[in-house]
Scaffold this motif. Structure first.
Motif, PDB file in Angstrom:
ATOM      1  N   UNK B 194       0.845  -1.188   0.000  1.00  0.00           N
ATOM      2  CA  UNK B 194       0.000   0.000   0.000  1.00  0.00           C
ATOM      3  C   UNK B 194       0.880   1.238   0.000  1.00  0.00           C
ATOM      4  N   UNK B 195       0.607   2.180  -0.863  1.00  0.00           N
ATOM      5  CA  UNK B 195       1.447   3.384  -0.935  1.00  0.00           C
ATOM      6  C   UNK B 195       1.109   4.380   0.169  1.00  0.00           C
ATOM      7  N   UNK B 196       1.503   4.050   1.399  1.00  0.00           N
ATOM      8  CA  UNK B 196       1.197   4.952   2.494  1.00  0.00           C
ATOM      9  C   UNK B 196       1.856   6.313   2.288  1.00  0.00           C
ATOM     10  N   UNK B 197       3.151   6.276   2.046  1.00  0.00           N
ATOM     11  CA  UNK B 197       3.899   7.539   2.015  1.00  0.00           C
ATOM     12  C   UNK B 197       4.755   7.686   0.774  1.00  0.00           C
ATOM     13  N   UNK B 198       4.341   7.031  -0.307  1.00  0.00           N
ATOM     14  CA  UNK B 198       5.069   7.230  -1.561  1.00  0.00           C
ATOM     15  C   UNK B 198       5.014   8.685  -1.998  1.00  0.00           C
ATOM     16  N   UNK B 199       4.015   9.418  -1.529  1.00  0.00           N
ATOM     17  CA  UNK B 199       3.867  10.818  -1.927  1.00  0.00           C
ATOM     18  C   UNK B 199       4.970  11.705  -1.362  1.00  0.00           C
ATOM     19  N   UNK B 200       5.671  11.236  -0.317  1.00  0.00           N
ATOM     20  CA  UNK B 200       6.648  12.091   0.381  1.00  0.00           C
ATOM     21  C   UNK B 200       7.752  12.571  -0.556  1.00  0.00           C
ATOM     22  N   UNK B 201       8.315  11.664  -1.342  1.00  0.00           N
ATOM     23  CA  UNK B 201       9.409  12.073  -2.250  1.00  0.00           C
ATOM     24  C   UNK B 201       8.900  13.029  -3.313  1.00  0.00           C
ATOM     25  N   UNK B 202       7.727  12.737  -3.836  1.00  0.00           N
ATOM     26  CA  UNK B 202       7.136  13.628  -4.839  1.00  0.00           C
ATOM     27  C   UNK B 202       6.888  15.008  -4.243  1.00  0.00           C
ATOM     28  N   UNK B 203       6.388  15.017  -3.009  1.00  0.00           N
ATOM     29  CA  UNK B 203       6.102  16.292  -2.340  1.00  0.00           C
ATOM     30  C   UNK B 203       7.388  17.097  -2.155  1.00  0.00           C
TER      31      UNK B 203
END
Lengths: 69, 381
Positions: B194-203
């Motif tokens: 599950x992509x819990x925090x994959x958004x962190x790098x993008x952010x």
């Protein structure tokens, strides 16, 4: 934030919410008060004052309950 | 517009707000006091605090905004932020207030008193003595334990106990999706990660591109919190040989009374919430404060070798922990890995074995040495 931007965000959020609550019963009932629990607030720059939903009495609220994931 | 976020680590909420340029108030509900079982959810609440729509469609929003709702007869006073304990009595509400007060101080970068958080933990524990099946209080105890672990003022076992409390809470109420996800974000990556925090790098990339500095996270997302292939701690090749197969490196143990080693190990095993026989194991090494131990970063980096139980599969047998930048340091060091029991593995508890090899010094100007610390972790099936 401009009204048009806010409206778009609301519509997008409604689209996201629609699929999520199908099987689970909402714990919040229409016509009932939303429990005003006082919680810490955050912003990009740090932490704000503790707030509850009751602090916004007098204004209509579109409340979004979510997780960053 | 107002948000309420379900999040163990509130600074991640700040990063998210920064990324999305959110300027509306965001309340942090780490304890899941709202008992939310599903996200995301949108509610329309009128000017008196009454819920008018629980699953609004766009047309409902228009109607809602245009309607003037009547004032209810029994409108309650708004609740106050409670710092004092006279009104709350000796129950979970006081523990909640203690935790939230500590959390707010931490978020403000003020000196959050460790005693406040410990008091919250004691009060939750006291409630559970009389009400062992209060699943919500169990969940909150787990949240507070993990928070203490992250604070750097934790006691040995805090993270492990947090996972135990969350698991007990979920066993009492298996439909609690938020609680389930709280365990899963530290657990095995599941068959469908599950992509819990994959958004962190993008952010972070997007924020830097805007010329801003991303909010710093006190706890970086770990292995289970990304759906993308695991971020490698190791710099060694995956097929690296076992570093000390004959056990020739001297063991880190004190021969004198007490027996404390220079580096103390803590283990946390997080089970798969849906499938037995699959685990994420977290190993933490902490320099012994009493012995004034510290890592020696001017020698080769720390290596960790794991022998899975017979018949079990592991995602990585060897890991290398890079040295910190300073010549000496005292940080908590952490590796994590996943194991799955196979069809050939015998039933009953399984034990994995392994060891860590590290350079450690005693006292600021003391003796520095290369030591091995053996470990054994039981996986209950």
């Amino acid at each position: 934030m401009r009204t048009a931007q806010r409206a778009l965000i609301v519509v997008a959020m409604l689209a996201l919410s629609d699929g999520a609550s199908t099987s689970a019963q909402s714990a919040f009932r229409e016509g009932e008060p939303f429990p005003p629990i006082v919680l810490p607030t955050v912003s990009a720059t740090g932490a704000g004052e503790p707030r509850s939903v009751a602090d916004f009495r007098g204004e209509k609220i579109i409340l979004h309950m979510f997780a960053s994931w | 517009m107002i948000g309420i976020i379900q999040e163990q680590h509130p600074d991640r909420a700040r990063l998210f707000m920064q990324w999305k340029n959110m300027d509306w108030p965001l309340l942090v509900d780490s304890l899941n006091l709202y008992g939310t079982k599903v996200v995301p959810m949108t509610l329309l609440i009128d000017e008196w605090g009454i819920v008018r729509h629980t699953r609004p469609r766009p047309a409902d929003v228009e109607t809602f905004l245009a309607t003037r709702y009547p004032r209810p007869d029994n409108l309650a006073d708004p609740p106050q932020w409670r710092d004092s304990d006279e009104e709350l009595g000796q129950d979970a509400a006081l523990a909640d207030a203690r935790f939230l007060g500590w959390q707010l101080a931490t978020l403000r970068g003020a000196n959050a008193e460790p005693a406040t958080l410990s008091d919250a933990l004691e009060r939750y524990t006291a409630v559970l003595k009389d009400h062992p099946d209060d699943a919500s209080v169990r969940f909150r105890l787990g949240v507070a334990l993990r928070a203490r672990f992250d604070s750097g003022e934790g006691e040995p076992g805090d993270f492990r106990h947090a996972v135990e409390q969350w698991s007990a809470a979920l066993a009492l109420d298996p439909n609690q999706y938020i609680w389930r996800r709280r365990i899963q974000q530290y657990g095995p990556r599941l068959d469908k990660p599950y992509p819990f925090y994959d958004w962190v790098e993008e952010a972070r990339a997007a924020i830097r591109e805007r010329g801003e500095t991303p909010v710093e996270l006190s706890v970086e997302p770990g292995g289970a919190e990304f759906a993308a292939p695991a971020r490698a701690v190791e710099t060694a090749a995956p097929d690296m040989e076992e570093p000390d197969p004959q056990g020739r490196i001297e063991r880190d143990r004190q021969e004198r009374d007490g027996g404390a080693s220079l580096i103390e190990l803590e283990t946390v095993v997080v089970p798969n919430t849906s499938r037995p026989g699959s685990y994420r194991v977290h190993l933490f090494w902490r320099p012994n404060h009493a012995r004034k131990a510290h890592w020696n970063n001017e020698a080769e980096p720390m290596k960790v070798w794991i022998d899975p139980p017979p018949g079990w599969r592991i995602d990585r047998r060897v890991q290398v922990i890079p040295n910190a930048a300073a010549a000496t340091s005292r940080e908590l060091r952490h590796v994590e890995f996943e194991l799955v029991g196979g069809d050939e593995s015998p039933p009953g508890p399984a034990k994995l074995r392994g060891y860590a090899l590290y350079n450690v010094c005693e006292d600021e100007t003391g003796v520095c040495m290369y030591r091995r610390s053996d470990l054994e972790v039981e996986l209950r099936q």
